[in-house]
Design a protein around this motif. Sequence first.
Motif, PDB file in Angstrom:
ATOM      1  N   GLY A 174     -34.109  -0.368  57.388  1.00 36.66           N
ATOM      2  CA  GLY A 174     -33.191   0.435  58.059  1.00 36.66           C
ATOM      3  C   GLY A 174     -31.950  -0.478  58.170  1.00 36.66           C
TER       4      GLY A 174
ATOM      5  N   ASP B 148     -31.319  -1.281  63.962  1.00 35.68           N
ATOM      6  CA  ASP B 148     -32.618  -0.679  63.929  1.00 35.68           C
ATOM      7  C   ASP B 148     -33.617  -1.831  64.035  1.00 35.68           C
TER       8      ASP B 148
ATOM      9  N   GLN C 238     -31.759   1.797  52.746  1.00 36.98           N
ATOM     10  CA  GLN C 238     -32.618   2.337  54.173  1.00 36.98           C
ATOM     11  C   GLN C 238     -34.260   2.173  53.652  1.00 36.98           C
TER      12      GLN C 238
ATOM     13  N   GLU D  87     -38.728   4.118  57.871  1.00 38.58           N
ATOM     14  CA  GLU D  87     -37.884   4.777  57.629  1.00 38.58           C
ATOM     15  C   GLU D  87     -37.980   5.699  56.564  1.00 38.58           C
TER      16      GLU D  87
END
Length: 525
Positions: free
Chosen positions: A133, A137, A128, A442
Amino acid sequence: MRRTLFLSLALLGTPAGAATLVYGAGGEPVSLDSGTITDGNSATPQMMVYDGLVRFKNGTSDIAPGLALKWTTNANATEWTFYLRPGVKFTDGTPFNADAVVYNVNRWWDPEAPGGAKEQSKTFTSWQFIFGGFKGDSSSLLKSVRADGANKVIFTMTRGYAQLPETLATSFFGIASPTAIKKAGAKYGTPAALPVGTGPFIMTEWKTGDRINLVPNKAYWGTKAKYDALVLRFLKDPSARLNELKAGTIDFTTDLNPEQLGAVKADKNLEAVLVPSFNVGMLSLNLGNKYLKNDKVREAISMAINKKAIVDAFWGDLAVTDASFLPPALKWANSPKVPADYKFDPAAAKKLLADAGYPNGFSIDLWYMPVSRPYFPTPKPIAEAMAADLAAIGIKVTLKTEDWAKYLADRLKSPGFDMYMIGWTGPYASPYNFYNTYYGEEATSDSNFSNQTIFDQLRVAAASSSRANQAKAYAQIHQITYDANVRLPIVHSRPLAAIRTYVKGWQPGPSSLLPFEDITIDGKK
């Protein structure tokens, strides 16, 4: 003396008479499941067991072939093809091939994939952080990954990503045996189900709170270790690590206190090793806190902390402090408009607090790490020094800490920590991995700070192979982050390591302490 050494080896779980290399680690791994970690205590043993598609040349941040012999990309860096090393096997005897790579990548990226986040209730944090992501996403860098035959893997990106090979060389994305993952389930990468890769070592035991035992992988495709066993001992306290090094019960160690340099130099049996500086230690502020959401309060905190005095006191000549989130090696990406460092001015800071509506200050928590890291070798006294500076302007600080694994998890859970100490050692030589990890789309859950211009400029920088274009984008990010006072850079350190004089061939690089398989201990008695 010889009888004592044999007894020590037996207690460590290795046979008497074996040539054993013993490393004093600064703490215990959080996990040894690839894609789940971002901390160095996990990264070091992880890289012993796993190989990545790409690796770093010894002692540098330059990339070289790993499990992939070569790679190519299209003109706009949106499609990458990796050509795999044939004939490699995982240490459980199963074959390494393109399908294994795709299984691992899908597991990290796609929560619905076999062995993925949903099935195993895991958070693949490093994926992430690095890749923006997960599948589905809008911020995800990856669009798809697929095998083309047994020895070819094709990555398709959602946008141009020139740093993909460097990214895959980091310690986070070692390729694990799909068979081992399927067999162990959610326990994979824990003491109950040890990790299985293609790397230079095979893990034989993880004794919680004590050590990890490994043996060389005799079928390894690369350099094979010339000793019989490797032991990683978990020694949180730098003083304990140095004492054991002096006694000869460990052979080498890292993350010593800078003030211990004199003691290392004074011992004829030891040699100091200075790891190249490529990190940042910071104080992170949470805008979810009612005080810290005020711009003036955050600016007051940045002006109240005497960074230079703290660095001089705890690091001496082994560190610098400045106004950049990036280490000095990446200064080409700094904005010339940003001052060299934050201003230290307690009187002005106190006035800012009054202007913000807090003439008498307030009370707040500051969390410090329970383990020593390269950027914060002695977290508690450093936290105490910052707390004293803040007390001088009326901010009453309560110091808190907890177990390392819980600390890393809880900082990301609502409401998070008010203020906390953390840091980052760059896994590859680009400003992108520093900024994206802590300011990317993120990376906002712990700070509650989100800035679209930063997100946009990170995309511009990631898609370009031109340093001039990258520098322009990063200069904007530098200015915004400097003004925001959200992640306050305290230090860029040059970590202190030390070895017994018979330890030869160890060459730590900016991003990694490995490889250990190159080390020889011929003079060890």
